[in-house]
Design a protein around this motif. Structure first.
Motif, PDB file in Angstrom:
ATOM      1  N   GLY A   1       0.774  -1.276  -0.043  1.00  0.00           N
ATOM      2  CA  GLY A   1      -0.020  -0.153   0.101  1.00  0.00           C
ATOM      3  C   GLY A   1       0.658   1.124   0.004  1.00  0.00           C
ATOM      4  O   GLY A   1       0.215   2.457   0.206  1.00  0.00           O
ATOM      5  N   GLY A   2       1.903   1.069   0.107  1.00  0.00           N
ATOM      6  CA  GLY A   2       2.874   2.297  -0.020  1.00  0.00           C
ATOM      7  C   GLY A   2       2.535   3.405  -1.098  1.00  0.00           C
ATOM      8  O   GLY A   2       2.671   4.536  -0.776  1.00  0.00           O
ATOM      9  N   PHE A   3       2.375   2.795  -2.411  1.00  0.00           N
ATOM     10  CA  PHE A   3       2.068   3.748  -3.434  1.00  0.00           C
ATOM     11  C   PHE A   3       0.581   3.977  -3.647  1.00  0.00           C
ATOM     12  O   PHE A   3       0.296   5.037  -3.843  1.00  0.00           O
TER      13      PHE A   3
ATOM     14  N   SER B   1      -2.097   3.601  -1.388  1.00  0.00           N
ATOM     15  CA  SER B   1      -3.174   4.150  -0.281  1.00  0.00           C
ATOM     16  C   SER B   1      -3.311   5.473  -0.489  1.00  0.00           C
ATOM     17  O   SER B   1      -4.371   5.865  -0.405  1.00  0.00           O
ATOM     18  N   PRO B   2      -2.580   6.429  -1.072  1.00  0.00           N
ATOM     19  CA  PRO B   2      -2.940   7.868  -1.020  1.00  0.00           C
ATOM     20  C   PRO B   2      -4.258   7.811  -2.325  1.00  0.00           C
ATOM     21  O   PRO B   2      -5.184   8.514  -2.166  1.00  0.00           O
ATOM     22  N   LYS B   3      -3.860   6.931  -3.149  1.00  0.00           N
ATOM     23  CA  LYS B   3      -4.815   6.981  -4.324  1.00  0.00           C
ATOM     24  C   LYS B   3      -6.151   6.458  -4.042  1.00  0.00           C
ATOM     25  O   LYS B   3      -7.326   7.023  -4.089  1.00  0.00           O
TER      26      LYS B   3
ATOM     27  N   MET C   1      -7.339   6.198  -1.029  1.00  0.00           N
ATOM     28  CA  MET C   1      -7.941   7.064  -0.054  1.00  0.00           C
ATOM     29  C   MET C   1      -8.819   8.145  -0.867  1.00  0.00           C
ATOM     30  O   MET C   1     -10.001   8.669  -0.346  1.00  0.00           O
ATOM     31  N   GLU C   2      -8.017   8.645  -1.876  1.00  0.00           N
ATOM     32  CA  GLU C   2      -8.833   9.661  -2.837  1.00  0.00           C
ATOM     33  C   GLU C   2     -10.185   9.087  -3.231  1.00  0.00           C
ATOM     34  O   GLU C   2     -11.158   9.736  -3.483  1.00  0.00           O
TER      35      GLU C   2
ATOM     36  N   ILE D   1     -11.152  13.106   3.309  1.00  0.00           N
ATOM     37  CA  ILE D   1     -10.122  12.415   3.497  1.00  0.00           C
ATOM     38  C   ILE D   1      -9.863  11.957   5.122  1.00  0.00           C
ATOM     39  O   ILE D   1      -9.308  10.919   5.395  1.00  0.00           O
TER      40      ILE D   1
ATOM     41  N   LYS E   1      -8.465   3.150   8.176  1.00  0.00           N
ATOM     42  CA  LYS E   1      -7.924   1.834   7.471  1.00  0.00           C
ATOM     43  C   LYS E   1      -8.924   0.716   7.681  1.00  0.00           C
ATOM     44  O   LYS E   1      -9.014  -0.113   6.788  1.00  0.00           O
TER      45      LYS E   1
ATOM     46  N   MET F   1      -6.755   7.419   8.720  1.00  0.00           N
ATOM     47  CA  MET F   1      -5.756   7.304   8.031  1.00  0.00           C
ATOM     48  C   MET F   1      -4.632   8.587   8.260  1.00  0.00           C
ATOM     49  O   MET F   1      -3.195   8.745   8.376  1.00  0.00           O
ATOM     50  N   ILE F   2      -5.146   9.708   8.445  1.00  0.00           N
ATOM     51  CA  ILE F   2      -4.707  11.086   8.564  1.00  0.00           C
ATOM     52  C   ILE F   2      -5.084  11.734   9.939  1.00  0.00           C
ATOM     53  O   ILE F   2      -6.025  11.614  10.209  1.00  0.00           O
TER      54      ILE F   2
END
Lengths: 477, 421
Positions: A438-440, A442-444, A446-447, A457, A462, A469-470
């Motif tokens: 999920g390193g790459f 997870s931000p996508k 989330m969006e 957001i 999770k 997440m933030i």
């Protein structure tokens, strides 16, 4: 007022829900977590046992063999990845050969088909990486591997489509008796139901003991696992057990239906019913044990480790049936291995109990088939290209390790009982389940989740609850 | 089927520099395939300064550094596709790629340059025990969230690993309002650049605990704390040294792994030490016409060196396409990494094809003080350079001269090693 309230949206509860949805019943599943498949059902060996393990004559043995037989058809009906890869119980010590024979005979008695004991030579042919110590093995071609998330989700989705209600984030706190019904006290208020199905996994004894004088005791038995990247695919092709004996129980080394290699589980009795943490000792132990079965395990390919809790009942037996001193309260407890294998039959058994008590009419609108999330990797290039033309989201890779497209993620969010969290997306699509964890993506993801669910957001979690997440936006205080 | 002379996989610093160099060496038909929505790769999230000291003799931010190359790429009229994922590269150098608008494409190339970069080592690969709550991020993911999306991953952080991204994120998180309590490093030395330790930790009073690691992660839904312990010489935690840190975030900066799934699919010979392809002096891999550069080849510390390496790869790919690669009267001479030198790039040198001077890049396996970097041609030592400090976190280089190689009769091996005197 419901006819049936099922507590627990694991594989047993959802199998029961689906079977009951064949009838004209008002059914509801309540689950303390935010999604289906959040407890024992999500963290296990993901295998369909052949059925030689459980003692002859036990309910476990019966449901195991029947569940195994039904899995093929069910997996097709519900579009769940399943493959009969066969299992091998490896005997590493000459003097333990009688134990292998005992297991073989038990399997025959349990009704396992095509079982046979193979010698070292044949074993080496089936599994070239087998330990030099291996002397023979019990080969069960009927054993298989399955995606446990997909099975659980498919059962739940199909139940939902057939009219079953699902309540998440709803924790049962107690029971009362009403007029011809149970009053179920929960964190989301009271539910009334004529029947209660207790499929609460490691909590099933607590719920049972709230209504019955005949006490049940379940021990959360932790099993830790390591998962290897798909690049290790082919290292073993069968599910490899070690013959339990005086040298211990060993751990299994198995391919998963998606091509990873799974190693585990340890067995450790806990008091903590949420103790799904891994430990250094546990991971070291299972690595060491696994090396006894096969040599040269590429441990540098480990991409994650995790732990699950077995719902171990003191008598090591499935406890399925109406509780004698609590009419209308049906236990579905002590469901540990081979619970995943048995789940289709467990569901039927629960439904049969209620059918006998209630004689409900058939649901004329019941539909038993369900299509899973379309995986473009299963299409030909031409078909995939055509799909992208109609829906460009299938041309956009979001998870680069598992090659999961935006189209799959949108489907996962928007289908019945759709994903609400990153883990929900992960269990449905495998986005985030690969080598970068999920390193790459997870931000996508989330969006995408925020956009589809129309939430901020900061509300994305999770795994539901307080797992945001933030923490906020930059310099917000 | 589309046709290009050179297809470059990746539009980060390596892909950009390779593309520009290939064009400068006379190849017109070049396509850069980038999976993200803009060119520049990971530089886009590196908003701190310190980039370009070698290349431009200025201190630029990551996006500024990328912009200089992107401008040159655009001026040169080099084609590129964004949001495009390469699915496969065949032995015949047909690249299968996919995006939303064009669907699935087959692109035939004379030469392919691999410039996919690297990924971060995850918590799972590190086998850190404990729960698996929200709030565990690799440092680069956190960097993307903070610098590109504007989100703060957490308010109290512990960082494991003193790689450069971790150090940079210690400072960034602090500046954005989080409290970074400690940076723990498993090894007895930091894997990051010295200047980053000073500027990102010391200047902000953030302690760096060497020979320490995270032995437990607490919290079921969100990180509530981590336990850190000292490790012995074998990197095993020492019982009794555990310390609990209350935090909501654990950042991991524990190493980068070249992303070579496409290379492996091509059956390219890999170097297990770098996890990148083996290359010759022209940056060509074991697959003819397939070149590699940047972090997919070996992980770099400074983008300036990525650019230089990629320029060379781009140039050699151009020469290959134009059939002007050097003559074959010489064999490929293997380069051995010995005595403290972990690896070298390239792995072989052809004295016929090489330039007048060739830069050999390498890393050492430990911290060494007051020793010598030695280069041997067969048994003959041609370089003996004193270094005050050598550390695994800093890439080193030596330069080989063509005339020196040609001067040795029957050259069979080049060796790079460390010597005490």
């Amino acid at each position: 007022m419901y006819d049936v309230v099922i507590i627990g949206a694991g594989v047993s509860g959802c199998a029961a829900a689906r079977e009951l949805s064949r009838y004209q019943l008002n059914i509801c599943v309540i689950e303390k977590e935010e999604d289906v498949c959040c407890g024992t059902s999500k963290a296990n060996s993901a295998i369909v046992h052949a059925g030689f393990d459980a003692p002859g004559g036990s309910l476990m043995a019966k449901l195991n063999v029947e569940g195994n037989e039904r899995m093929e058809e069910l997996s097709k009906e519900l579009d769940v990845p399943f493959r009969r890869n066969g299992s091998l119980v490896v005997c590493l010590h000459e003097e333990e050969l009688p134990g292998l024979k005992t297991l073989y005979e038990r399997g025959l008695k349990n009704g396992v088909r095509n079982l046979r004991i193979i010698d070292r030579e044949e074993l080496k042919e089936l599994e070239p990486n087998i330990s030099d110590d291996a002397v023979a093995a019990l080969y069960a071609p009927t054993a298989g591997i399955i995606c446990p998330f997909a099975l659980n989700l498919a059962l739940a989705e199909n139940a939902a489509v057939n009219g079953v209600e699902f309540w998440f984030d709803t924790e049962v706190t107690g029971f009362g008796r009403g007029e011809g019904c149970w009053n179920i006290h929960t964190s989301q208020g009271e539910f009334k139901s004529r029947y209660v199905v207790n499929a609460a996994g490691v909590y099933a004894d607590l719920l049972h003991n709230m209504v019955s004088g005949r006490k049940l005791h379940i021990t959360p038995r932790r099993g830790e696992y390591c998962l290897l990247d798909r690049s290790a695919a082919g290292f073993v092709t069968h599910t490899m057990f070690q013959l339990p004996g005086k040298y211990g129980k060993g751990v299994l080394v198995t391919p998963t239906v998606h091509g990873n290699i799974l190693i585990g589980p340890t067995a450790e009795d806990l008091e903590d019913r949420e103790g799904t943490n891994t430990t250094q000792a546990g991971i070291q132990e299972l690595m060491k044990k696994a090396e006894a079965t096969v040599k040269g395990i590429p441990f540098h390919e480990v991409i994650t480790s995790f732990a699950g809790l077995r719902a171990h009942e003191d008598g090591h037996e499935f406890c399925i049936g109406e509780v004698e001193d609590a009419p209308g309260f049906i236990d579905c407890a002590g469901i540990e291995s081979p619970g995943l294998t048995a789940s289709p039959v467990i569901g039927s058994m629960v439904a049969d109990i209620i059918y006998r008590l209630e004689q409900p009419r058939l649901n004329p609108d019941f539909t038993g088939s369900r299509k899973g999330i379309l995986d473009p990797k299963t299409l030909s290039t031409e078909e995939h290209a055509a799909l992208i033309r109609t829906n460009p989201a299938y041309g956009n890779i979001v998870c680069r390790c598992e090659m999961i497209t935006e189209g799959e993620i949108l489907d996962a969010v928007n289908r019945p009982l759709g994903a609400k969290s990153l883990d929900g997306v992960k269990r449905r699509t495998r986005a985030g389940m690969g080598r970068c964890q999920g390193g790459f993506c997870s931000p996508k993801v989330m969006e995408l989740l925020a956009g589809e669910r129309n939430i901020k957001i900061s509300e994305i979690t999770k795994s539901g609850g307080a797992s945001q997440m933030i923490a906020g936006i930059n310099k917000d205080r | 089927m589309q046709n290009y002379d050179i297809v470059i996989v990746g539009g980060g610093p390596a892909g950009l520099a390779a593309a520009i160099a290939a064009k400068e060496h006379g190849v017109e038909s070049i396509l850069v395939l980038e999976r993200d929505q803009e060119l520049g790769g990971i530089l886009n999230q590196c908003i701190h300064n310190g980039f370009g000291l070698h290349t431009f003799e200025e201190e630029l931010t990551g996006p500024e550094y990328a912009a200089r190359f992107i401008e040159r790429l655009l001026e040169a009229g080099i084609s590129y596709k964004l949001n495009t994922m390469v699915l496969e590269i065949s032995a015949q150098k047909v690249v299968t790629a996919m995006n939303r608008t064009e669907g699935i494409m087959q692109i035939s190339a004379q030469a392919v340059i691999l410039a996919m970069g690297c990924r971060e080592r995850s918590r799972g690969a590190l086998n850190i025990p404990g729960f698996r709550p929200a709030g565990i991020y690799s440092a680069g993911t956190a960097q993307r969230l903070v610098n590109m999306e504007g989100y703060l991953p957490g308010r109290r952080a512990v960082i494991l690993g003193s790689g450069d991204i971790g150090l940079i994120m210690a400072r960034r998180m602090t500046l954005e309002g989080a409290k970074v309590q400690v940076v723990a490093e498993l090894l007895p030395y930091s894997g990051g650049l010295k200047r980053n330790i000073v500027q990102c930790l010391d200047d902000f009073g953030i302690p760096l605990k060497l020979s320490h690691t995270v032995v437990n992660i607490h919290g079921r839904k969100r990180v509530e704390g981590v336990t850190i312990a000292r490790v012995d010489d074998n990197r095993k935690p020492v019982p009794g040294t555990e310390e609990y840190y209350e935090c909501d975030t654990l950042l991991l900066s524990c190493g980068l792994i070249p992303e070579n799934e496409l290379s492996k699919g091509l059956g390219i010979e890999m170097n297990p030490v770098t996890s990148g392809p083996k290359v010759n002096e022209s940056f060509q891999t074991s697959a003819e016409g397939v070149f590699a550069c940047g972090n997919v080849l070996h992980v770099h510390d400074l983008v300036d060196f990525v650019s230089r390496e990629a320029q060379a790869a781009g140039k050699y790919a151009a020469l290959y396409v134009k059939n002007q690669a050097g003559h074959e009267e010489f064999g490929d001479i293997p380069v051995a990494a010995e005595q403290g030198v972990r690896y070298t790039v390239p792995n072989t040198v052809n004295p016929g094809r090489m330039e007048e001077a060739l830069t050999l890049r390498f890393r050492v396996g430990d911290v060494y003080k007051n020793c010598y970097v030695a280069v041997y041609l067969n048994d003959q030592r041609i370089c003996h350079r004193k270094k005050q400090v050598l550390a695994p976190g800093e890439m080193e280089e030596v330069v080989l001269k063509k005339e020196e190689l040609h001067a040795v009769a029957d050259l069979t091996q080049i060796t790079v090693k460390l010597e005490e005197d």
